[in-house]
Design a protein around this motif. Sequence first.
Motif, mmCIF file in Angstrom:
data_model
loop_
_atom_site.group_PDB
_atom_site.id
_atom_site.type_symbol
_atom_site.label_atom_id
_atom_site.label_comp_id
_atom_site.label_asym_id
_atom_site.label_seq_id
_atom_site.Cartn_x
_atom_site.Cartn_y
_atom_site.Cartn_z
ATOM 1 N N PRO A 36 0.818 -1.229 0.000
ATOM 2 C CA PRO A 36 0.000 0.000 0.000
ATOM 3 C C PRO A 36 0.845 1.268 0.000
ATOM 4 C CG PRO A 36 -0.303 -1.262 2.054
ATOM 5 C CD PRO A 36 0.495 -2.108 1.138
ATOM 6 N N TYR A 37 2.037 1.213 0.596
ATOM 7 C CA TYR A 37 2.909 2.386 0.592
ATOM 8 C C TYR A 37 3.430 2.668 -0.823
ATOM 9 C CZ TYR A 37 2.705 2.062 5.651
ATOM 10 O OH TYR A 37 2.250 2.038 6.946
ATOM 11 N N ALA A 38 3.756 1.596 -1.543
ATOM 12 C CA ALA A 38 4.224 1.782 -2.917
ATOM 13 C C ALA A 38 3.112 2.364 -3.788
ATOM 14 C CB ALA A 38 4.714 0.449 -3.486
ATOM 15 N N ARG A 39 1.877 1.878 -3.578
ATOM 16 C CA ARG A 39 0.737 2.408 -4.360
ATOM 17 C C ARG A 39 0.540 3.885 -4.073
ATOM 18 N NH1 ARG A 39 0.039 -1.225 -8.147
ATOM 19 N NH2 ARG A 39 -0.326 -3.324 -7.329
ATOM 20 N N ALA A 40 0.666 4.274 -2.810
ATOM 21 C CA ALA A 40 0.488 5.691 -2.453
ATOM 22 C C ALA A 40 1.577 6.536 -3.111
ATOM 23 C CB ALA A 40 0.513 5.866 -0.939
#
Lengths: 215, 215
Positions: B157-161
Motif C-alpha cells: 500500500p505504501y508503494a501504491r500511495a
Amino acid sequence: MRLAELSARSGVSMATIKYYLREGLLQPGRRITATLAEYDEEHLRRLRLVRALIQVGRLPVNSAREVLAALHEEGLSRNRQLGTAVWALPHGPAPDDTDPATASARRTADELLERVGWSHGGEPPDAPDSPPYQMLVTAITTLTRLGYPCSAADLEPYARAMERIAVDDLNLVERYAPDEQVEVAVALTVLYEPVLMGLRRLAQARESHRRFEAD
Amino acid sequence: MRLAELSARSGVSMATIKYYLREGLLQPGRRITATLAEYDEEHLRRLRLVRALIQVGRLPVNSAREVLAALHEEGLSRNRQLGTAVWALPHGPAPDDTDPATASARRTADELLERVGWSHGGEPPDAPDSPPYQMLVTAITTLTRLGYPCSAADLEPYARAMERIAVDDLNLVERYAPDEQVEVAVALTVLYEPVLMGLRRLAQARESHRRFEAD
C-alpha cells in the motif's frame, strides 16, 4: 535473561546497552546480586525502540529521552500517548515568525487543513503549535521563498495521499498488543520515512519514464 | 543584472554567492570589466536550486556538484536527465551485503516491485543498483533486523500511495518549460520531503484520534 543474552537477542553490543542504561534510555534490570541483573521482554522491546530512534532516526540522546518519557506519561488516553510520543520526535527548525513568508505559509497551511477537513478549530490533534504543523509551515515557507509551487491546491493531493498512508500506518500498529502500540507507532514513524522516500523516487523514475522516454 | 541585484532577488547574500561561484556550483557571469560581471535569469534559477540542495536538502557541496553536473550531461533524453539528477541526491547508507538480512531485504524489495508492476527485468528505471532501490533495501534491512513488519504485502500500500504522489510530482514539474524541468524536479524531490513527513504525522494524529480517542 542476563545482559549477554539481551545483547545477543537485540543485536546491540553490551557496551552500548550499558551506555543506554547509564543515560536512562533503558530501564534498569531487576537486581539479583551486586553485579548481576535480570532483563525481560520489555527491556528487549525498549532496546529495539532506542535503536530505531538513535541509530536510524539519528535522534540526539536528549530527544530520545523525551520521546521515551512521553511513552510513560500517566493518565493519558492511548491517542494522547501516541500523539505525545510522535510529537516529541525531532521536526526540524521551527517557523521563523520574523519572516513575512511565515505568516503567508501559516495561511496556506490553515487553508490546506480546511480543504481536507483536518481542522479542529485550533484543538488537538491539529493544534497550530503542534510539531507536525510547524514542520509543514517551515517547509511551505521555504518553498514560497524559493518560488516553487506550494498553494493549498498544490498540496491537497499530497495531504490526501498521506491520509491513506496514515490508515496503513495505524493498521500496522494495531497488529500489536495495546501496551506495545505506542512504542511501535514511534518506531514505524521513523523507520518508514526512508522506505517512503525510496519508494517515491522509484515511482518518480517510473512516471518520468512513462511520460518522457519517447523524447 | 549585477551581483547585488542577483543577491537581492535570490535572497542569497553576496558572500554566499561568491562562495558558490568559487566552488563551481554557480556558472560565472558574463565578464564586463575585470571586477564586474553580468548575471541573468538562468543564474537566478540555478541559485534557487543550489539553495534548495544545500540549505534545505543539507547536501554536502560535493554531492550538490554531482547533481548539478548531471543536469548538463549531453545527449541524454529528458527522462534520463531527470533520473541522473535525482539519483545523484544523497540516499543514505548503501546496503551492507555482508549482512545476511540484506539478501532477504533484496528479495522483499524485488517481490514488492513485482507485485506493483514496477519490475523491468533489471533495466532502468528500476535497476537493482539504482540509488532509490538501494535506499529501499537498506530501510527494509533495518526493519527486518529490528523485527518490525516489512513484508512485500506490508509495503505494497505504501508503494501504491507513492505511485500517486509521483504523478502529482510530475504534474508540478510539467508546469515548467522543458529546459527548467530537470532543475525543478530535483528541487521538488528535496523540498517536498519535509512537507510529506509533516503531513504524514498530522494525518497519523487524526487517524489515531478517530480510532482511539474514545479509549
